[in-house]
Design an enzyme around this catalytic site. Structure first.
Site, short mmCIF file in Angstrom:
data_model
loop_
_atom_site.label_atom_id
_atom_site.label_comp_id
_atom_site.label_asym_id
_atom_site.label_seq_id
_atom_site.Cartn_x
_atom_site.Cartn_y
_atom_site.Cartn_z
N ARG A 129 0.83 -1.21 0.00
CA ARG A 129 0.00 0.00 0.00
C ARG A 129 0.86 1.26 0.00
NH1 ARG A 129 -4.54 0.62 4.56
NH2 ARG A 129 -2.70 1.01 5.83
N LYS A 156 -2.65 6.62 1.26
CA LYS A 156 -2.45 7.00 2.66
C LYS A 156 -1.46 8.16 2.70
CE LYS A 156 -2.23 4.78 7.21
NZ LYS A 156 -3.61 5.09 7.58
N GLU A 190 -16.12 6.83 4.39
CA GLU A 190 -15.27 6.43 5.51
C GLU A 190 -15.81 6.96 6.83
OE1 GLU A 190 -11.09 6.95 5.34
OE2 GLU A 190 -10.86 5.65 3.61
#
Length: 341
Positions: free
Chosen positions: A81, A184, A220
Site C-alpha cells: 500500500r 495513505k 469512511e
C-alpha cells in the site's frame, strides 16, 4: 531491561523509543538504511513534503503472544500500500524486502516496549516516506527520506471495543473521487481535522463522510473504514468507492466474514438512507481494530443499530481477528510474520 509502564491504560499517544530506522534516496537509488537514535529529522526548507504534501505513511502493529513471541500482522500488505501511495505522488517505492527489514529491525531493537500479552496494548509502527531536498517548484522531489518509528499504544477510540456514536459530516468532504483518497497521504488527514473536531465537540466518536458527488453514499468513518451486516444476516458489506483508503483490516475482515462467519462479503455502495437495511455496523482499521457503531446521526435523526450494543457478528469478527493477531487463533497462510528479538 524492564520497562515500567501502565500497559493496560495506555492511550494512543506518541512516545519516543530508543531506536528508529532511516534510509535515504538520492541519485536514483535507496541506500541500505539502518537503525538510528533520536526523534529529530533534518529537512531542507524547500522540501516538497513541507510545501506540497509529497508525503505518505503507513500504520501497523507488533503483538506479543501468550508464549512471549512477537509477531506482525500482514506487513507485506502495508509495504504494497505504501508503494501504491508513493506511485500516486510520484515518489520512489520502498522495496518490499527493505520495508519488511526496516520494520523487523525497529521491532527487534525496541522489543522491551512490545506490551505484554493480555494487556490490550500493542506496539504501533509508523513508516513515513517524505519528499525532501531543495526543490521550491511544484514538482516531485529529487531526494527522499524513509523512516520507521514505533511506540506502545492502547485503544484508538476511548474505551476500545465499546459501541460508539457517530455523526455524518454533512458539510465536509474528505477527498474527491479519483484524487488521493485511496492513498495513505498526509493531506487526506489534514482535510478531516475540521469535521473530526466538530464531531468530538458535539459528543461523537468521529464524523462519517459521504461521497463527494451526490453526498448520498457512505465512504469512511473518520480515519477508519465502514462495514455493516445486512438485516437478513447473509452479507458483510463495505463501501465501494474510488476515494476511500483500502484498509488492510477491512480486507482481512472480508475474508474472515466468509471463513469464520459464513457470510458473503461484498464491496458495494451503501446509501445513508439505507441504514435500516443493516443490523450491525462498525468502523475498522489498524489503529481502531473494530469499533462497533452504536448509532449514526444524520440530518437531525438518530439511527440506532439493534439495542445499541455489540452485535454478535461484530463480536465474532473482532474475537477472530484479534485472536489471529495475538497468536491465539490460526489465520490464513501468510498473514503472520514473526520477529526475532
Amino acid at each position: 531491561m524492564t520497562i515500567n509502564l501502565d500497559w493496560e491504560n495506555l492511550g494512543f499517544n506518541y512516545m519516543e523509543l530508543p531506536y528508529r530506522y532511516e534510509a535515504h534516496y538520492k541519485d536514483g537509488a535507496w541506500d541500505e538504511g539502518g537503525l538510528v537514535q533520536g526523534n529529530q529529522l533534518s529537512l531542507n526548507i524547500g522540501s516538497p513534503a513541507l510545501h506540497y504534501g509529497q508525503s505518505a505513511f503507513e500504520g501497523l502493529k507488533a503483538y506479543r503472544t501468550k508464549s512471549g513471541a512477537i509477531q506482525l500482522f500482514r506487513p507485506d500488505q502495508n509495504a504494497a500500500r505504501l508503494a501504491d501511495s508513493a506511485a500516486k505522488l510520484l515518489m520512489p517505492a520502498v522495496a518490499v524486502d527493505q520495508f519488511l527489514d526496516a520494520v523487523r529491525q525497529v521491532v527487534a531493537a525496541n522489543a522491551e516496549y512490545v506490551p505484554p500479552y493480555g494487556t490490550g496494548a500493542t506496539l504501533y509502527l509508523r513508516p513515513l516516506l517524505l519528499g525532501v531536498g531543495p526543490n521550491i517548484g511544484v514538482a516531485p522531489a529529487k531526494e527522499y527520506l524513509f523512516t520507521v518509528f514505533a511506540m506502545p499504544v492502547g485503544a484508538y477510540y476511548k474505551g476500545g471495543m465499546v459501541p460508539t456514536k457517530f455523526m455524518v459530516a454533512e458539510t465536509f468532504d474528505r477527498a474527491a473521487h479519483f484524487g488521493t483518497g485511496q492513498s495513505k497521504v498526509g493531506g487526506n488527514y489534514a482535510a478531516s481535522l475540521q469535521a473530526g473536531k466538530y464531531a468530538h465537540e458535539h459528543g461523537y466518536g468521529d464524523a462519517i463522510y459521504l461521497d463527494p458527488i451526490e453526498h448520498r453514499y457512505i465512504e469512511e468513518v473518520g480515519s477508519a473504514n465502514f462495514f455493516g451486516i445486512t438485516k437478513d444476516g447473509s452479507k458483510f458489506v463495505t463501501p465501494k468507492s474510488p476515494s476511500i483508503l483500502p484498509s488492510i483490516t477491512r480486507r482481512s475482515l472480508m475474508t474472515l466474514a466468509q471463513t469464520a462467519c459464513g457470510l458473503e462479503a461484498e464491496e458495494t455502495r451503501i446509501p445513508i438512507d439505507g441504514l435500516g437495511d443493516l443490523s450491525e455496523a462498525g468502523a475498522c482499521g489498524t489503529a481502531a481494530v473494530i469499533t462497533p457503531i452504536q448509532s449514526i446521526t444524520y440530518q437531525g435523526n438518530v439511527h440506532q443499530f439493534g439495542d445499541g450494543g455489540i452485535g454478535p457478528v461484530t463480536q465474532k469478527l473482532y474475537d477472530t481477528l484479534v485472536g489471529i493477531q495475538n497468536g491465539d487463533v490460526e489465520g490464513p497462510a501468510g498473514w503472520i510474520m514473526t520477529v526475532q528479538a
